[in-house]
Design a protein around this motif. Structure first.
Motif, mmCIF file in Angstrom:
data_model
loop_
_atom_site.group_PDB
_atom_site.id
_atom_site.type_symbol
_atom_site.label_atom_id
_atom_site.label_comp_id
_atom_site.label_asym_id
_atom_site.label_seq_id
_atom_site.Cartn_x
_atom_site.Cartn_y
_atom_site.Cartn_z
ATOM 1 N N ASP A 122 -6.298 -0.988 -1.066
ATOM 2 C CA ASP A 122 -5.366 -0.230 -0.577
ATOM 3 C C ASP A 122 -3.940 -0.101 -1.486
ATOM 4 O OD1 ASP A 122 -6.793 1.258 0.810
ATOM 5 O OD2 ASP A 122 -6.388 -0.332 2.413
ATOM 6 N N CYS A 123 -3.519 0.909 -1.645
ATOM 7 C CA CYS A 123 -1.789 0.764 -2.513
ATOM 8 C C CYS A 123 -1.079 0.024 -1.829
ATOM 9 C CB CYS A 123 -1.114 2.156 -2.550
ATOM 10 S SG CYS A 123 0.666 2.101 -3.434
ATOM 11 N N PRO A 124 -0.083 -1.420 -1.689
ATOM 12 C CA PRO A 124 1.143 -1.126 -1.402
ATOM 13 C C PRO A 124 2.152 -0.675 -0.452
ATOM 14 C CG PRO A 124 1.320 -2.785 -3.292
ATOM 15 C CD PRO A 124 -0.040 -1.373 -3.279
ATOM 16 N N ASP A 125 2.001 -0.712 0.700
ATOM 17 C CA ASP A 125 3.396 -0.159 1.307
ATOM 18 C C ASP A 125 4.688 -0.302 0.668
ATOM 19 O OD1 ASP A 125 5.174 1.697 3.444
ATOM 20 O OD2 ASP A 125 4.762 0.077 4.579
ATOM 21 N N ILE A 126 5.231 0.093 -0.229
ATOM 22 C CA ILE A 126 7.096 0.538 -0.538
ATOM 23 C C ILE A 126 7.608 0.753 0.086
ATOM 24 C CG2 ILE A 126 5.578 0.572 -2.683
ATOM 25 C CD1 ILE A 126 7.053 3.335 -3.472
ATOM 26 N N GLY A 127 7.589 1.081 1.574
ATOM 27 C CA GLY A 127 8.522 1.265 2.489
ATOM 28 C C GLY A 127 9.879 3.368 2.121
ATOM 29 N N VAL A 128 9.173 3.769 1.349
ATOM 30 C CA VAL A 128 9.616 4.828 1.036
ATOM 31 C C VAL A 128 8.576 6.313 1.689
ATOM 32 C CG1 VAL A 128 10.033 6.983 -0.585
ATOM 33 C CG2 VAL A 128 10.199 4.524 -1.242
ATOM 34 N N PRO A 129 9.048 6.541 2.127
ATOM 35 C CA PRO A 129 7.764 8.003 3.574
ATOM 36 C C PRO A 129 7.412 8.405 2.954
ATOM 37 C CG PRO A 129 10.328 7.263 4.262
ATOM 38 C CD PRO A 129 10.226 6.195 3.393
ATOM 39 N N GLY A 130 6.374 9.016 2.072
ATOM 40 C CA GLY A 130 5.444 9.985 1.240
ATOM 41 C C GLY A 130 6.163 9.722 0.045
ATOM 42 N N GLY A 131 6.724 9.196 -0.169
ATOM 43 C CA GLY A 131 6.874 8.641 -1.539
ATOM 44 C C GLY A 131 5.432 8.725 -2.384
ATOM 45 N N LEU A 132 4.668 8.036 -2.001
ATOM 46 C CA LEU A 132 2.847 7.426 -2.760
ATOM 47 C C LEU A 132 2.373 8.319 -2.331
ATOM 48 C CD1 LEU A 132 3.193 3.908 -4.009
ATOM 49 C CD2 LEU A 132 4.186 6.036 -5.339
ATOM 50 N N ASP A 133 2.297 9.392 -1.295
ATOM 51 C CA ASP A 133 1.166 10.286 -0.377
ATOM 52 C C ASP A 133 -0.183 10.603 -0.959
ATOM 53 O OD1 ASP A 133 2.305 9.649 1.798
ATOM 54 O OD2 ASP A 133 3.492 12.085 1.884
ATOM 55 N N PHE A 134 -0.044 11.201 -3.015
ATOM 56 C CA PHE A 134 -1.022 11.110 -3.463
ATOM 57 C C PHE A 134 -1.881 10.051 -3.927
ATOM 58 C CE2 PHE A 134 3.368 10.614 -6.435
ATOM 59 C CZ PHE A 134 2.149 10.252 -7.178
ATOM 60 N N VAL A 135 -1.396 8.584 -3.961
ATOM 61 C CA VAL A 135 -2.003 7.018 -4.652
ATOM 62 C C VAL A 135 -3.022 6.984 -3.399
ATOM 63 C CG1 VAL A 135 -1.759 5.158 -5.278
ATOM 64 C CG2 VAL A 135 -0.090 7.028 -6.412
ATOM 65 N N THR A 136 -3.972 6.646 -3.471
ATOM 66 C CA THR A 136 -5.637 7.055 -2.977
ATOM 67 C C THR A 136 -5.833 5.132 -3.061
ATOM 68 O OG1 THR A 136 -6.432 7.352 -4.580
ATOM 69 C CG2 THR A 136 -6.729 8.179 -2.898
ATOM 70 N N GLY A 137 -5.359 4.520 -4.065
ATOM 71 C CA GLY A 137 -5.500 3.086 -4.353
ATOM 72 C C GLY A 137 -5.710 2.517 -5.724
ATOM 73 N N MET A 138 -5.789 1.605 -6.237
ATOM 74 C CA MET A 138 -5.790 0.638 -6.866
ATOM 75 C C MET A 138 -6.671 -0.037 -7.709
ATOM 76 S SD MET A 138 -1.522 -0.548 -6.531
ATOM 77 C CE MET A 138 -1.423 -0.255 -8.668
ATOM 78 N N VAL A 139 -7.248 0.072 -8.719
ATOM 79 C CA VAL A 139 -8.559 -0.185 -8.622
ATOM 80 C C VAL A 139 -8.291 -1.276 -9.937
ATOM 81 C CG1 VAL A 139 -9.052 1.707 -10.491
ATOM 82 C CG2 VAL A 139 -11.038 -0.034 -9.637
ATOM 83 N N LYS A 140 -9.327 -2.294 -10.051
ATOM 84 C CA LYS A 140 -8.864 -3.060 -11.091
ATOM 85 C C LYS A 140 -9.878 -2.523 -12.270
ATOM 86 C CE LYS A 140 -8.643 -8.241 -12.777
ATOM 87 N NZ LYS A 140 -8.075 -8.443 -13.294
ATOM 88 N N GLN A 141 -9.688 -2.897 -14.010
ATOM 89 C CA GLN A 141 -10.818 -2.831 -14.874
ATOM 90 C C GLN A 141 -10.508 -3.364 -15.934
ATOM 91 O OE1 GLN A 141 -10.513 0.886 -16.831
ATOM 92 N NE2 GLN A 141 -12.903 1.510 -17.098
ATOM 93 N N ALA A 142 -11.267 -4.045 -16.077
ATOM 94 C CA ALA A 142 -10.780 -5.534 -17.154
ATOM 95 C C ALA A 142 -9.641 -5.885 -16.823
ATOM 96 C CB ALA A 142 -11.297 -4.856 -18.529
ATOM 97 N N GLU A 143 -8.434 -6.216 -17.610
ATOM 98 C CA GLU A 143 -7.095 -6.956 -17.430
ATOM 99 C C GLU A 143 -6.363 -5.705 -16.740
ATOM 100 O OE1 GLU A 143 -7.162 -9.950 -17.511
ATOM 101 O OE2 GLU A 143 -9.261 -10.296 -17.671
ATOM 102 N N ASP A 144 -6.863 -4.938 -17.032
ATOM 103 C CA ASP A 144 -5.969 -3.364 -16.466
ATOM 104 C C ASP A 144 -5.997 -2.968 -14.138
ATOM 105 O OD1 ASP A 144 -4.824 -3.197 -18.306
ATOM 106 O OD2 ASP A 144 -6.329 -2.108 -19.186
ATOM 107 N N MET A 145 -4.913 -3.056 -14.092
ATOM 108 C CA MET A 145 -4.945 -2.202 -12.605
ATOM 109 C C MET A 145 -4.502 -0.986 -13.165
ATOM 110 S SD MET A 145 -4.349 -3.139 -9.429
ATOM 111 C CE MET A 145 -4.890 -4.808 -9.763
#
Length: 159
Positions: A122-145
Protein backbone atom coordinates in the motif's frame (compact mmCIF):
# COMPACT_ATOMS: atom_id res chain seq x y z
CA UNK A 1 6.20 -28.07 -23.58
CA UNK A 2 7.77 -29.39 -20.41
CA UNK A 3 5.77 -29.83 -17.22
CA UNK A 4 7.80 -27.01 -15.63
CA UNK A 5 7.06 -24.63 -18.51
CA UNK A 6 3.38 -25.61 -18.43
CA UNK A 7 3.26 -24.96 -14.68
CA UNK A 8 4.92 -21.55 -15.12
CA UNK A 9 2.44 -20.65 -17.85
CA UNK A 10 -0.49 -21.51 -15.59
CA UNK A 11 1.02 -19.67 -12.61
CA UNK A 12 1.30 -16.38 -14.53
CA UNK A 13 -2.41 -16.56 -15.27
CA UNK A 14 -3.57 -17.01 -11.67
CA UNK A 15 -5.56 -14.27 -9.94
CA UNK A 16 -2.82 -13.18 -7.54
CA UNK A 17 -0.10 -12.84 -10.22
CA UNK A 18 0.13 -9.67 -12.30
CA UNK A 19 2.32 -8.62 -15.20
CA UNK A 20 3.38 -4.99 -14.95
CA UNK A 21 4.79 -2.66 -17.60
CA UNK A 22 7.40 -0.31 -16.14
CA UNK A 23 8.56 3.08 -17.34
CA UNK A 24 10.38 6.16 -16.13
CA UNK A 25 9.09 9.71 -15.74
CA UNK A 26 11.83 12.06 -14.58
CA UNK A 27 13.87 10.16 -12.00
CA UNK A 28 10.92 8.09 -10.72
CA UNK A 29 9.94 4.64 -12.00
CA UNK A 30 6.31 3.63 -12.42
CA UNK A 31 4.38 0.53 -13.42
CA UNK A 32 0.92 -0.28 -14.72
CA UNK A 33 -0.99 -3.39 -15.72
CA UNK A 34 0.48 -4.69 -19.00
CA UNK A 35 -3.03 -5.57 -20.21
CA UNK A 36 -3.78 -1.83 -20.46
CA UNK A 37 -0.89 -1.18 -22.88
CA UNK A 38 -1.98 -1.28 -26.50
CA UNK A 39 1.27 -0.16 -28.14
CA UNK A 40 4.34 2.02 -27.83
CA UNK A 41 5.05 4.76 -30.36
CA UNK A 42 8.04 6.99 -30.83
CA UNK A 43 7.57 10.61 -29.78
CA UNK A 44 5.79 12.76 -32.34
CA UNK A 45 4.44 16.28 -32.26
CA UNK A 46 0.79 16.50 -31.33
CA UNK A 47 -1.92 18.74 -32.74
CA UNK A 48 -2.58 21.22 -29.95
CA UNK A 49 -6.10 21.76 -28.65
CA UNK A 50 -7.16 25.26 -27.57
CA UNK A 51 -7.84 25.72 -23.84
CA UNK A 52 -6.63 22.20 -22.99
CA UNK A 53 -4.88 21.70 -19.64
CA UNK A 54 -1.10 22.08 -19.85
CA UNK A 55 -0.46 18.34 -19.46
CA UNK A 56 -2.65 17.55 -22.48
CA UNK A 57 -0.12 17.88 -25.29
CA UNK A 58 -2.84 17.58 -27.94
CA UNK A 59 -4.01 14.73 -30.14
CA UNK A 60 -2.45 12.30 -32.61
CA UNK A 61 -3.94 10.30 -35.45
CA UNK A 62 -3.64 6.60 -34.63
CA UNK A 63 -4.72 4.71 -37.76
CA UNK A 64 -7.75 6.96 -38.20
CA UNK A 65 -8.61 7.36 -34.49
CA UNK A 66 -8.01 10.73 -32.85
CA UNK A 67 -6.19 10.00 -29.57
CA UNK A 68 -5.54 12.55 -26.78
CA UNK A 69 -1.96 12.63 -25.48
CA UNK A 70 -1.22 13.39 -21.81
CA UNK A 71 2.34 14.21 -20.77
CA UNK A 72 2.91 12.38 -17.49
CA UNK A 73 5.95 14.55 -16.76
CA UNK A 74 3.72 17.60 -16.55
CA UNK A 75 0.97 15.67 -14.73
CA UNK A 76 3.51 14.55 -12.11
CA UNK A 77 5.16 17.96 -11.73
CA UNK A 78 8.35 17.32 -13.73
CA UNK A 79 9.84 19.57 -16.39
CA UNK A 80 8.81 18.71 -19.96
CA UNK A 81 11.95 17.96 -21.91
CA UNK A 82 11.97 15.46 -24.74
CA UNK A 83 14.76 12.90 -24.72
CA UNK A 84 15.83 10.40 -27.39
CA UNK A 85 14.09 7.74 -25.24
CA UNK A 86 10.79 9.68 -24.95
CA UNK A 87 7.83 7.65 -26.23
CA UNK A 88 4.06 7.73 -26.27
CA UNK A 89 2.51 4.69 -24.63
CA UNK A 90 -0.98 4.04 -25.95
CA UNK A 91 -3.16 2.74 -23.11
CA UNK A 92 -6.73 1.50 -22.89
CA UNK A 93 -8.71 3.33 -20.19
CA UNK A 94 -12.13 2.51 -18.80
CA UNK A 95 -14.20 5.68 -18.58
CA UNK A 96 -17.37 4.51 -16.88
CA UNK A 97 -18.86 1.74 -19.04
CA UNK A 98 -16.88 2.82 -22.12
CA UNK A 99 -13.28 2.23 -23.08
CA UNK A 100 -11.15 4.99 -24.54
CA UNK A 101 -7.63 5.13 -25.90
CA UNK A 102 -5.16 7.67 -24.47
CA UNK A 103 -1.50 8.28 -25.23
CA UNK A 104 0.78 9.00 -22.30
CA UNK A 105 4.22 10.57 -22.76
CA UNK A 106 6.96 8.90 -20.70
CA UNK A 107 10.72 9.40 -20.61
CA UNK A 108 11.66 5.75 -21.16
CA UNK A 109 10.21 2.26 -21.29
CA UNK A 110 11.95 -0.05 -18.81
CA UNK A 111 10.62 -3.60 -18.58
CA UNK A 112 7.72 -5.99 -18.27
CA UNK A 113 7.84 -8.10 -15.13
CA UNK A 114 5.67 -10.50 -13.19
CA UNK A 115 4.78 -9.95 -9.55
CA UNK A 116 2.16 -11.22 -7.14
CA UNK A 117 -0.29 -9.16 -5.13
CA UNK A 118 1.63 -9.83 -1.88
CA UNK A 119 4.63 -7.93 -3.30
CA UNK A 120 2.55 -4.82 -4.02
CA UNK A 121 2.52 -2.70 -0.88
CA UNK A 122 0.00 0.00 0.00
CA UNK A 123 1.06 3.57 -0.63
CA UNK A 124 1.55 5.51 2.61
CA UNK A 125 -1.06 8.13 3.49
CA UNK A 126 0.45 11.56 2.77
CA UNK A 127 -2.45 13.56 4.17
CA UNK A 128 -3.66 15.00 0.86
CA UNK A 129 -7.26 13.91 0.16
CA UNK A 130 -7.53 12.49 -3.36
CA UNK A 131 -3.91 13.35 -4.13
CA UNK A 132 -2.82 9.79 -4.78
CA UNK A 133 -6.11 8.11 -5.72
CA UNK A 134 -4.51 6.78 -8.90
CA UNK A 135 -1.67 5.03 -7.00
CA UNK A 136 -2.62 1.41 -6.28
CA UNK A 137 0.59 0.56 -4.47
CA UNK A 138 4.34 0.27 -4.58
CA UNK A 139 6.48 -2.66 -5.64
CA UNK A 140 10.19 -3.28 -5.14
CA UNK A 141 12.10 -4.47 -8.17
CA UNK A 142 15.84 -5.04 -7.73
CA UNK A 143 17.04 -1.87 -5.94
CA UNK A 144 14.16 0.31 -7.12
CA UNK A 145 10.77 1.16 -5.67
CA UNK A 146 8.17 1.51 -8.42
CA UNK A 147 4.86 3.31 -8.04
CA UNK A 148 2.00 1.21 -9.43
CA UNK A 149 -0.65 3.37 -11.07
CA UNK A 150 -4.26 2.73 -12.07
CA UNK A 151 -4.78 4.30 -15.51
CA UNK A 152 -8.57 4.23 -15.09
CA UNK A 153 -8.35 6.36 -11.96
CA UNK A 154 -5.68 8.66 -13.41
CA UNK A 155 -7.10 9.16 -16.91
CA UNK A 156 -10.66 7.84 -16.93
CA UNK A 157 -12.48 10.87 -15.59
CA UNK A 158 -13.18 12.91 -18.73
CA UNK A 159 -9.51 13.66 -19.43
Amino acid sequence: MTAEASSLSLDTQSADVTQLFSFRVGEQKYALDILRVQEIRRWEQCTKLPHAPEEVRGVINLRGAIVPVVDLRLRFGCEASYLPTTVIVIVRVLNGPKEKIVGVVVDAVLDVFTTNQEQIHDCPDIGVPGGLDFVTGMVKQAEDMLIVIDVDEMLGHDN
